[in-house]
Design a protein around this motif. Structure first.
Motif, PDB file in Angstrom:
ATOM      1  N   UNK A 213       0.845  -1.197   0.000  1.00 31.56           N
ATOM      2  CA  UNK A 213       0.000   0.000   0.000  1.00 31.56           C
ATOM      3  C   UNK A 213       0.883   1.251   0.000  1.00 31.56           C
ATOM      4  N   UNK A 214       0.298   2.429  -0.118  1.00 30.62           N
ATOM      5  CA  UNK A 214       1.081   3.656   0.059  1.00 30.62           C
ATOM      6  C   UNK A 214       1.556   3.785   1.507  1.00 30.62           C
ATOM      7  N   UNK A 215       2.792   4.246   1.656  1.00 34.73           N
ATOM      8  CA  UNK A 215       3.339   4.441   2.995  1.00 34.73           C
ATOM      9  C   UNK A 215       4.427   5.502   2.921  1.00 34.73           C
ATOM     10  N   UNK A 216       4.855   6.012   4.090  1.00 37.15           N
ATOM     11  CA  UNK A 216       5.925   6.999   4.106  1.00 37.15           C
ATOM     12  C   UNK A 216       7.147   6.426   3.384  1.00 37.15           C
ATOM     13  N   UNK A 217       7.771   7.230   2.536  1.00 36.73           N
ATOM     14  CA  UNK A 217       8.954   6.781   1.794  1.00 36.73           C
ATOM     15  C   UNK A 217      10.004   6.266   2.768  1.00 36.73           C
ATOM     16  N   UNK A 218      10.529   5.074   2.490  1.00 36.84           N
ATOM     17  CA  UNK A 218      11.516   4.455   3.360  1.00 36.84           C
ATOM     18  C   UNK A 218      10.943   3.465   4.352  1.00 36.84           C
ATOM     19  N   UNK A 219       9.621   3.266   4.335  1.00 34.66           N
ATOM     20  CA  UNK A 219       8.993   2.429   5.360  1.00 34.66           C
ATOM     21  C   UNK A 219       9.486   0.983   5.314  1.00 34.66           C
ATOM     22  N   UNK A 220       9.685   0.428   4.117  1.00 32.20           N
ATOM     23  CA  UNK A 220      10.135  -0.961   4.041  1.00 32.20           C
ATOM     24  C   UNK A 220      11.530  -1.130   4.640  1.00 32.20           C
ATOM     25  N   UNK A 221      12.426  -0.204   4.344  1.00 29.71           N
ATOM     26  CA  UNK A 221      13.744  -0.262   4.968  1.00 29.71           C
ATOM     27  C   UNK A 221      13.638  -0.038   6.471  1.00 29.71           C
ATOM     28  N   UNK A 222      12.692   0.785   6.895  1.00 34.25           N
ATOM     29  CA  UNK A 222      12.504   1.031   8.332  1.00 34.25           C
ATOM     30  C   UNK A 222      12.076  -0.242   9.054  1.00 34.25           C
ATOM     31  N   UNK A 223      11.139  -0.990   8.488  1.00 32.46           N
ATOM     32  CA  UNK A 223      10.706  -2.231   9.143  1.00 32.46           C
ATOM     33  C   UNK A 223      11.829  -3.264   9.136  1.00 32.46           C
ATOM     34  N   UNK A 224      12.580  -3.327   8.041  1.00 35.30           N
ATOM     35  CA  UNK A 224      13.689  -4.272   7.984  1.00 35.30           C
ATOM     36  C   UNK A 224      14.769  -3.888   8.992  1.00 35.30           C
ATOM     37  N   UNK A 225      15.006  -2.604   9.139  1.00 36.51           N
ATOM     38  CA  UNK A 225      15.967  -2.123  10.132  1.00 36.51           C
ATOM     39  C   UNK A 225      15.543  -2.527  11.550  1.00 36.51           C
ATOM     40  N   UNK A 226      14.279  -2.324  11.869  1.00 35.71           N
ATOM     41  CA  UNK A 226      13.780  -2.712  13.192  1.00 35.71           C
ATOM     42  C   UNK A 226      14.020  -4.192  13.461  1.00 35.71           C
ATOM     43  N   UNK A 227      13.841  -5.008  12.446  1.00 36.94           N
ATOM     44  CA  UNK A 227      14.004  -6.445  12.612  1.00 36.94           C
ATOM     45  C   UNK A 227      15.461  -6.893  12.543  1.00 36.94           C
ATOM     46  N   UNK A 228      16.384  -5.948  12.420  1.00 37.03           N
ATOM     47  CA  UNK A 228      17.819  -6.252  12.347  1.00 37.03           C
ATOM     48  C   UNK A 228      18.578  -5.789  13.581  1.00 37.03           C
ATOM     49  N   UNK A 229      17.899  -5.195  14.536  1.00 35.94           N
ATOM     50  CA  UNK A 229      18.583  -4.520  15.639  1.00 35.94           C
ATOM     51  C   UNK A 229      19.364  -5.462  16.549  1.00 35.94           C
ATOM     52  N   UNK A 230      19.080  -6.759  16.493  1.00 36.52           N
ATOM     53  CA  UNK A 230      19.853  -7.708  17.295  1.00 36.52           C
ATOM     54  C   UNK A 230      21.165  -8.085  16.619  1.00 36.52           C
ATOM     55  N   UNK A 231      21.348  -7.658  15.370  1.00 34.64           N
ATOM     56  CA  UNK A 231      22.628  -7.866  14.674  1.00 34.64           C
ATOM     57  C   UNK A 231      23.114  -6.499  14.185  1.00 34.64           C
ATOM     58  N   UNK A 232      23.868  -5.798  15.013  1.00 35.06           N
ATOM     59  CA  UNK A 232      24.208  -4.395  14.750  1.00 35.06           C
ATOM     60  C   UNK A 232      24.845  -4.119  13.395  1.00 35.06           C
ATOM     61  N   UNK A 233      25.670  -5.035  12.886  1.00 33.90           N
ATOM     62  CA  UNK A 233      26.337  -4.776  11.610  1.00 33.90           C
ATOM     63  C   UNK A 233      25.321  -4.700  10.466  1.00 33.90           C
ATOM     64  N   UNK A 234      24.378  -5.635  10.452  1.00 37.76           N
ATOM     65  CA  UNK A 234      23.345  -5.599   9.409  1.00 37.76           C
ATOM     66  C   UNK A 234      22.434  -4.395   9.606  1.00 37.76           C
ATOM     67  N   UNK A 235      22.085  -4.114  10.853  1.00 38.35           N
ATOM     68  CA  UNK A 235      21.235  -2.957  11.142  1.00 38.35           C
ATOM     69  C   UNK A 235      21.886  -1.675  10.638  1.00 38.35           C
ATOM     70  N   UNK A 236      23.182  -1.525  10.874  1.00 39.83           N
ATOM     71  CA  UNK A 236      23.867  -0.310  10.445  1.00 39.83           C
ATOM     72  C   UNK A 236      23.902  -0.196   8.930  1.00 39.83           C
ATOM     73  N   UNK A 237      24.076  -1.333   8.258  1.00 39.47           N
ATOM     74  CA  UNK A 237      24.081  -1.313   6.793  1.00 39.47           C
ATOM     75  C   UNK A 237      22.761  -0.767   6.266  1.00 39.47           C
ATOM     76  N   UNK A 238      21.664  -1.172   6.861  1.00 36.49           N
ATOM     77  CA  UNK A 238      20.348  -0.691   6.420  1.00 36.49           C
ATOM     78  C   UNK A 238      20.144   0.752   6.842  1.00 36.49           C
ATOM     79  N   UNK A 239      20.564   1.071   8.047  1.00 37.06           N
ATOM     80  CA  UNK A 239      20.385   2.444   8.559  1.00 37.06           C
ATOM     81  C   UNK A 239      21.123   3.462   7.722  1.00 37.06           C
ATOM     82  N   UNK A 240      22.216   3.047   7.076  1.00 36.20           N
ATOM     83  CA  UNK A 240      23.021   3.956   6.262  1.00 36.20           C
ATOM     84  C   UNK A 240      22.409   4.220   4.884  1.00 36.20           C
TER      85      UNK A 240
END
Length: 293
Positions: A213-240
């Motif tokens: 559906x329509x969502x704020x730009x970046x929302x898919x990366x935001x949800x993936x980032x949230x689900x990566x927070x237990x592995x900081x290296x992957x989380x940082x890659x997405x956050x960047x």
């Protein structure tokens, strides 16, 4: 209902869903050859099936008003219109109404889809360790999300994203955001439920298109980032990634964080994310407050 009652109810539902897979297989002219896999909420089940033209994925889902309108009945089928994204295609489908005692009157749908090669990265949705993904996989993810974001927006299908984000932030963080904060937010087409359980490896494939559906730009990366927070290296890659360094990206992060805080504490892997989500949410709120001062 005690723990034993819940366990019996879950097992009854699992057996019933397996039976519905057989019904769907007969209607869609395939036969199940793989072990059925259930979603955590026991609303759908799927398995590898075989037809005249080879192996496919057979899925059956039960219509449940509690999941609507976020989970769209025709979401998977309508997602066939999306181009340039690594995803399955629904080949055919069949609807029917269950007329026996258990869940009598419920509508069901069986879908035959192209079979995604490989395996899921994290069945529970939350990443716990290095997924060891190739650079080609990450490039394919970037290409797919850019193509998805460029898909024409569906009108009037925002599902109150602004209002729900405002109320959720107030509930979880005690801060009432003014609607003006969202005045210049950019909207794009989003998958809506991008976590590691919906991503396949070694070849990228994005599954589960009920909620796009329509969502704020970046929302898919935001949800993936949230689900990566237990592995900081992957989380940082997405956050960047650049989508999360915009105002819309910040609001997308805030929306995703608030969403997962609602389900933290329900006995899933998302429970482990709660302290990290709160830390991230406070940081985003601080940056937004700084911008508006």
């Amino acid at each position: 209902m005690d723990a034993a009652d819940i366990e019996r109810a879950v097992e009854q539902r699992r057996i019933w869903l397996d039976e519905q897979l057989v019904v769907a297989a007969s209607a869609l002219d395939v036969h199940v050859i793989g072990q059925p896999v259930n979603t955590f909420d026991m609303r759908s089940a799927g398995a590898v099936a075989r037809g005249e033209r080879g192996d496919v994925w057979l899925r059956v889902v039960v219509q449940d008003a509690d999941y609507e309108p976020v989970c769209r009945w025709d979401g998977n089928v309508e997602a066939n219109s999306i181009r340039g994204v690594a995803k399955p295609e629904v080949l055919r489908w069949h609807d029917w109404q269950h007329d026996h005692a258990y869940l009598r009157g419920r509508r069901l749908r069986g879908e035959v889809m192209t079979l995604a090669p490989g395996t899921t990265i994290a069945p529970g949705g939350v990443l716990h360790e290095d997924p060891q993904l190739s650079e080609a996989w990450w490039k394919d993810l970037r290409r797919s999300l850019v193509a998805l974001a460029a898909h024409p927006l569906e009108p009037d299908n925002e599902l109150g994203a602004v209002a729900s984000t405002i109320s959720s932030v107030e509930h979880h963080f005690g801060i009432k955001l003014p609607e003006s904060v969202f005045a210049d937010v950019q909207w794009t087409t989003a998958h809506g439920d991008l976590h590691w359980g919906n991503l396949w490896q070694p070849t990228l494939c994005i599954l589960d298109w009920e909620s796009w559906r329509p969502m704020f730009a970046g929302y898919d990366l935001a949800t993936l980032y949230c689900n990566s927070l237990l592995h900081p290296e992957t989380a940082q890659r997405i956050r960047d990634m650049p989508e999360l360094h915009t105002r819309s990206g910040a609001l997308a992060l805030l929306s995703a964080i608030s969403r997962y805080l609602w389900i933290a504490g329900e006995g899933s892997d998302w429970d482990l994310l709660e302290p990290h989500l709160r830390t991230e949410g406070e940081a985003v709120l601080s940056s937004l407050t700084t911008e508006t001062d």
